[in-house]
Design a protein around this motif. Structure first.
Motif, PDB file in Angstrom:
ATOM      1  N   SER A 249     -48.799  -4.802 -28.906  1.00 14.50           N
ATOM      2  CA  SER A 249     -47.397  -4.786 -28.510  1.00 14.50           C
ATOM      3  C   SER A 249     -46.654  -3.477 -28.126  1.00 14.50           C
ATOM      4  O   SER A 249     -45.935  -3.485 -27.033  1.00 14.50           O
ATOM      5  CB  SER A 249     -46.631  -5.501 -29.639  1.00 14.50           C
ATOM      6  N   PHE A 250     -46.725  -2.654 -29.095  1.00 15.07           N
ATOM      7  CA  PHE A 250     -46.193  -1.221 -28.588  1.00 15.07           C
ATOM      8  C   PHE A 250     -46.508  -0.780 -27.400  1.00 15.07           C
ATOM      9  O   PHE A 250     -45.809  -0.287 -26.425  1.00 15.07           O
ATOM     10  CB  PHE A 250     -46.544  -0.274 -29.832  1.00 15.07           C
ATOM     11  N   ILE A 282     -32.594   6.705 -20.051  1.00 16.40           N
ATOM     12  CA  ILE A 282     -31.825   6.224 -20.760  1.00 16.40           C
ATOM     13  C   ILE A 282     -32.563   5.329 -21.723  1.00 16.40           C
ATOM     14  O   ILE A 282     -32.544   5.466 -23.095  1.00 16.40           O
ATOM     15  CB  ILE A 282     -30.552   5.408 -20.084  1.00 16.40           C
ATOM     16  N   PRO A 283     -33.496   4.410 -21.166  1.00 21.63           N
ATOM     17  CA  PRO A 283     -34.235   3.749 -22.126  1.00 21.63           C
ATOM     18  C   PRO A 283     -35.029   4.305 -22.983  1.00 21.63           C
ATOM     19  O   PRO A 283     -35.635   3.797 -23.967  1.00 21.63           O
ATOM     20  CB  PRO A 283     -35.090   2.702 -21.107  1.00 21.63           C
ATOM     21  N   TRP A 284     -35.352   5.449 -22.977  1.00 21.06           N
ATOM     22  CA  TRP A 284     -36.235   6.307 -23.954  1.00 21.06           C
ATOM     23  C   TRP A 284     -35.310   7.077 -24.895  1.00 21.06           C
ATOM     24  O   TRP A 284     -36.028   7.631 -25.728  1.00 21.06           O
ATOM     25  CB  TRP A 284     -36.990   7.128 -22.945  1.00 21.06           C
ATOM     26  N   SER A 285     -34.067   7.142 -24.525  1.00 18.38           N
ATOM     27  CA  SER A 285     -33.198   8.276 -25.468  1.00 18.38           C
ATOM     28  C   SER A 285     -33.130   7.596 -26.905  1.00 18.38           C
ATOM     29  O   SER A 285     -33.270   8.526 -27.748  1.00 18.38           O
ATOM     30  CB  SER A 285     -31.783   7.882 -24.847  1.00 18.38           C
ATOM     31  N   GLY A 286     -32.987   6.600 -27.211  1.00 14.59           N
ATOM     32  CA  GLY A 286     -33.167   6.087 -28.425  1.00 14.59           C
ATOM     33  C   GLY A 286     -34.470   6.118 -29.349  1.00 14.59           C
ATOM     34  O   GLY A 286     -34.446   6.704 -30.487  1.00 14.59           O
ATOM     35  N   ALA A 287     -35.475   5.672 -28.501  1.00 17.75           N
ATOM     36  CA  ALA A 287     -36.676   5.882 -29.142  1.00 17.75           C
ATOM     37  C   ALA A 287     -37.228   7.269 -29.601  1.00 17.75           C
ATOM     38  O   ALA A 287     -38.102   7.563 -30.489  1.00 17.75           O
ATOM     39  CB  ALA A 287     -37.915   5.410 -28.002  1.00 17.75           C
ATOM     40  N   CYS A 288     -36.621   8.283 -29.065  1.00 19.73           N
ATOM     41  CA  CYS A 288     -36.987   9.637 -29.637  1.00 19.73           C
ATOM     42  C   CYS A 288     -36.613  10.166 -30.912  1.00 19.73           C
ATOM     43  O   CYS A 288     -37.220  10.585 -31.762  1.00 19.73           O
ATOM     44  CB  CYS A 288     -36.261  10.682 -28.476  1.00 19.73           C
ATOM     45  N   PHE A 289     -35.562   9.184 -31.355  1.00 19.16           N
ATOM     46  CA  PHE A 289     -34.876   9.257 -32.647  1.00 19.16           C
ATOM     47  C   PHE A 289     -35.778   8.442 -33.582  1.00 19.16           C
ATOM     48  O   PHE A 289     -36.103   8.822 -34.776  1.00 19.16           O
ATOM     49  CB  PHE A 289     -33.534   9.127 -32.826  1.00 19.16           C
ATOM     50  N   THR A 290     -35.919   7.159 -33.188  1.00 14.46           N
ATOM     51  CA  THR A 290     -36.392   6.129 -34.053  1.00 14.46           C
ATOM     52  C   THR A 290     -38.075   6.291 -34.370  1.00 14.46           C
ATOM     53  O   THR A 290     -38.352   6.026 -35.353  1.00 14.46           O
ATOM     54  CB  THR A 290     -36.097   4.761 -33.639  1.00 14.46           C
ATOM     55  N   LEU A 322     -37.013  -8.032 -34.090  1.00 13.35           N
ATOM     56  CA  LEU A 322     -35.847  -7.637 -33.503  1.00 13.35           C
ATOM     57  C   LEU A 322     -36.210  -7.177 -32.071  1.00 13.35           C
ATOM     58  O   LEU A 322     -35.498  -7.093 -31.147  1.00 13.35           O
ATOM     59  CB  LEU A 322     -35.134  -6.322 -34.275  1.00 13.35           C
ATOM     60  N   THR A 323     -37.337  -6.597 -31.874  1.00 12.50           N
ATOM     61  CA  THR A 323     -37.699  -5.895 -30.694  1.00 12.50           C
ATOM     62  C   THR A 323     -38.011  -7.072 -29.615  1.00 12.50           C
ATOM     63  O   THR A 323     -37.387  -6.920 -28.388  1.00 12.50           O
ATOM     64  CB  THR A 323     -39.017  -5.258 -30.701  1.00 12.50           C
ATOM     65  N   ALA A 324     -38.651  -8.116 -29.904  1.00 15.45           N
ATOM     66  CA  ALA A 324     -38.760  -9.191 -28.970  1.00 15.45           C
ATOM     67  C   ALA A 324     -37.330 -10.031 -28.711  1.00 15.45           C
ATOM     68  O   ALA A 324     -37.139 -10.396 -27.622  1.00 15.45           O
ATOM     69  CB  ALA A 324     -39.489 -10.311 -30.010  1.00 15.45           C
ATOM     70  N   ALA A 325     -36.518  -9.983 -29.610  1.00 14.79           N
ATOM     71  CA  ALA A 325     -35.145 -10.717 -29.286  1.00 14.79           C
ATOM     72  C   ALA A 325     -34.326  -9.834 -28.332  1.00 14.79           C
ATOM     73  O   ALA A 325     -33.814 -10.435 -27.535  1.00 14.79           O
ATOM     74  CB  ALA A 325     -34.341 -10.460 -30.549  1.00 14.79           C
ATOM     75  N   CYS A 326     -34.536  -8.304 -28.370  1.00 22.67           N
ATOM     76  CA  CYS A 326     -33.894  -7.601 -27.469  1.00 22.67           C
ATOM     77  C   CYS A 326     -34.480  -7.909 -26.115  1.00 22.67           C
ATOM     78  O   CYS A 326     -33.705  -8.016 -24.947  1.00 22.67           O
ATOM     79  CB  CYS A 326     -34.165  -6.125 -27.534  1.00 22.67           C
ATOM     80  N   PHE A 327     -35.847  -8.204 -25.893  1.00 20.61           N
ATOM     81  CA  PHE A 327     -36.161  -8.159 -24.732  1.00 20.61           C
ATOM     82  C   PHE A 327     -36.026  -9.564 -23.982  1.00 20.61           C
ATOM     83  O   PHE A 327     -36.067  -9.870 -22.772  1.00 20.61           O
ATOM     84  CB  PHE A 327     -37.756  -7.889 -24.478  1.00 20.61           C
ATOM     85  N   MET A 328     -35.843 -10.547 -24.823  1.00 18.53           N
ATOM     86  CA  MET A 328     -35.645 -11.672 -24.482  1.00 18.53           C
ATOM     87  C   MET A 328     -34.252 -12.037 -23.996  1.00 18.53           C
ATOM     88  O   MET A 328     -34.068 -12.777 -23.086  1.00 18.53           O
ATOM     89  CB  MET A 328     -35.599 -12.718 -25.825  1.00 18.53           C
ATOM     90  N   THR A 344     -32.897  -0.273 -23.867  1.00 21.88           N
ATOM     91  CA  THR A 344     -33.044   1.065 -24.799  1.00 21.88           C
ATOM     92  C   THR A 344     -33.010   0.636 -26.126  1.00 21.88           C
ATOM     93  O   THR A 344     -33.738   1.123 -27.026  1.00 21.88           O
ATOM     94  CB  THR A 344     -31.706   1.710 -24.428  1.00 21.88           C
ATOM     95  N   LEU A 345     -32.317  -0.698 -26.488  1.00 19.51           N
ATOM     96  CA  LEU A 345     -32.363  -0.934 -28.063  1.00 19.51           C
ATOM     97  C   LEU A 345     -33.779  -1.336 -28.132  1.00 19.51           C
ATOM     98  O   LEU A 345     -34.370  -1.401 -29.238  1.00 19.51           O
ATOM     99  CB  LEU A 345     -31.345  -1.741 -28.273  1.00 19.51           C
ATOM    100  N   GLY A 346     -34.377  -2.242 -27.311  1.00 11.54           N
ATOM    101  CA  GLY A 346     -35.743  -2.866 -27.584  1.00 11.54           C
ATOM    102  C   GLY A 346     -36.649  -2.112 -27.724  1.00 11.54           C
ATOM    103  O   GLY A 346     -37.658  -1.718 -28.722  1.00 11.54           O
ATOM    104  N   ASN A 347     -36.666  -0.752 -26.788  1.00  6.02           N
ATOM    105  CA  ASN A 347     -37.648   0.042 -26.823  1.00  6.02           C
ATOM    106  C   ASN A 347     -37.554   1.230 -28.138  1.00  6.02           C
ATOM    107  O   ASN A 347     -38.486   1.543 -28.935  1.00  6.02           O
ATOM    108  CB  ASN A 347     -37.413   1.271 -25.790  1.00  6.02           C
ATOM    109  N   ALA A 348     -36.271   1.306 -28.448  1.00  7.41           N
ATOM    110  CA  ALA A 348     -36.014   2.245 -29.846  1.00  7.41           C
ATOM    111  C   ALA A 348     -36.598   1.604 -31.247  1.00  7.41           C
ATOM    112  O   ALA A 348     -37.162   1.912 -32.067  1.00  7.41           O
ATOM    113  CB  ALA A 348     -34.395   2.319 -29.980  1.00  7.41           C
ATOM    114  N   LEU A 349     -36.350   0.123 -31.240  1.00 10.59           N
ATOM    115  CA  LEU A 349     -37.021  -0.703 -32.126  1.00 10.59           C
ATOM    116  C   LEU A 349     -38.628  -0.672 -32.099  1.00 10.59           C
ATOM    117  O   LEU A 349     -39.104  -0.453 -33.151  1.00 10.59           O
ATOM    118  CB  LEU A 349     -36.374  -1.999 -32.145  1.00 10.59           C
TER     119      LEU A 349
END
Length: 443
Positions: A249-250, A282-290, A322-328, A344-349
């Motif tokens: 999935s990742f 932008i979609p990768w910005s949160g993932a760099c921290f998480t 939570l990841t699935a919920a974001c992309f849905m 961004t949020l889905g990718n960060a999770l």
């Protein structure tokens, strides 16, 4: 250099692993930003372009298998150098993949890209299995989550930086072919630095003090060492199989965003290259921290509760849900800003749980077999690198981009179910264990 300066040489190793894996990721992602130019030059449809983007995955799958296997036998340094030099040369050669196909395959440019990207994927495939093997050798147990987080951060930072680097080179040179040449030359230079800094184990590097060697050795579980297990034992272990399915999935989400994200933004919101370089970041910005935060959370959960199922199963399952919920929700967002926010949020999770997949392999596998089993894990999960670009291109062509995101959500949900079935507290031993109807494997 003084002895005092060397007492934390392992952190230099972790930084070098991050740097090389970062280059690995930028090199593979650059093609997506040249996709429009390549499609225009060779008249590729979305389905054909999806095929071009997916060819990498076929080689990557086999490269990850071979890399892990060879690392356990030849050592990580030799395999890193062989793979790194090869992928650098193939990155350069990608500039003429279409012309090579026209000359060698009866005028078929797409066959040229097929051969080049399969070989390129094979060369890049060993990277993350080699990284996991290196961390198993260099990191004491209480730093493993941190070390893995640093190494795996390369995925997110690489994806983040690919946009400005690739678009910047395209704008500066005005030629997508020059972009591939420059990236390949830089990769070759990086491998020279890697050869100077890296060694397979702390014992083999003269810059590592006796104190640091003892700290690393004493900080690793004694049960981590053991006999090398045959490759097929991987498939008798429920935890390893389900973990690989979770990791699928990742990689599916990652490859969907890497391969089709730039073109989706161009087609749906008409961003040109001057805007795409920062919007695609932008979609990768949160993932760099998480991705770093995930390692710290996993370590804290394990240290506080001493419960691997809590630190692995529960943590991964909740995050994937939570990841699935974001992309849905993406198809129902009313504005581009809302869509990019959910991406961004889905990718960060998704990145938050990346550490778990690699930790589980080290949790249950003897150190002598970590490379092989990391490679098998990566190979299974990397079916996503083939399926994601192909399926996403087919869905986008026939049903629109919203269907692509709905499929991504469904896959994340299925992987969540797989992660609930882990038994990370059961370490593998030389005794045969079967699944289902397993014996108790180890304490």
């Amino acid at each position: 250099m003084t002895v005092a300066a060397h007492h934390r040489y392992r952190y230099r190793i972790f930084a070098m692993l991050f740097f090389i894996a970062l280059i690995n990721y930028i090199d593979r992602g650059a093609l997506s930003f040249a996709a429009n130019d390549i499609a225009g030059a060779f008249h590729f449809s979305k389905i054909q372009l999806g095929a071009v983007l997916s060819y990498f995955g076929f080689g990557y799958l086999f490269g990850s298998l071979c890399g892990g296997f060879l690392a356990d036998r030849l050592g990580t340094r030799k395999v890193w150098l062989m793979a790194g030099i090869l992928w650098s040369l193939l990155e350069i050669a990608t500039a003429w993949a279409g012309e090579a196909g026209i000359a060698l395959f009866s005028g078929s440019a797409i066959m040229g890209f097929a051969v080049m990207r399969v070989l390129f994927g094979f060369a890049e495939g060993p990277a993350y299995a080699l990284m996991n093997k290196a961390i198993a050798n260099w990191a004491p147990d209480n730093e493993r989550g941190f070390a893995l987080g640093i190494g795996l951060l390369s995925t997110q930072v690489g994806a983040l930086l690919t946009a400005p680097i690739a678009v910047g080179l395209l704008l500066l040179t005005g030629d997508w072919r020059v972009m591939f040449v420059l990236l390949g030359v830089f990769s070759l230079a990086a491998m020279l630095l890697f050869a100077k800094v890296f060694a397979d184990t702390p014992e083999q590097h003269p810059a590592v003090t006796a104190k640091e060697r003892a700290l690393i050795a004493n900080g690793q579980a004694e049960a981590a060492s053991g006999p090398r297990l045959p490759w097929w034992r991987f498939f008798t272990n429920r935890t390893l199989v389900c973990n690989a399915l979770g990791y699928f999935s990742f990689l599916y989400i990652t490859f969907t965003l890497v391969t089709w994200g730039p073109k989706y933004l161009q087609d749906s919101f008409h961003y040109d290259l001057h805007s795409l370089w920062y919007v695609a970041m932008i979609p990768w910005s949160g993932a760099c921290f998480t991705v770093l935060l995930g390692g710290k959370i996993a370590d804290k959960l394990l240290n506080r509760f001493n419960n691997l199922r809590l630190a692995r199963n529960l943590f991964a399952s909740v995050t994937l849900l939570l990841t699935a919920a974001c992309f849905m929700t993406i198809p129902y967002m009313p504005s581009p800003a809302g869509i990019i926010l959910m991406m961004t949020l889905g990718n960060a999770l998704n990145a938050l749980v990346n550490n778990v997949y690699w930790s589980v392999v080290i949790d249950v596998t003897p150190k002598s077999t970590v490379g092989t089993y990391s490679g098998i894990t990566l190979a299974i999960a990397n079916l996503a690198s083939v399926i994601s670009p192909l399926l996403s291109g087919w869905l986008a062509e026939n049903y629109g981009y919203n269907a692509m995101f709905s499929a991504t959500a469904a896959i994340a949900f299925c992987s969540m179910l797989a992660m609930t079935l882990l038994q990370p507290e059961k370490r593998m031993t030389a005794d045969l264990a079967c699944w289902p109807g397993e014996r108790k494997e180890a304490i």
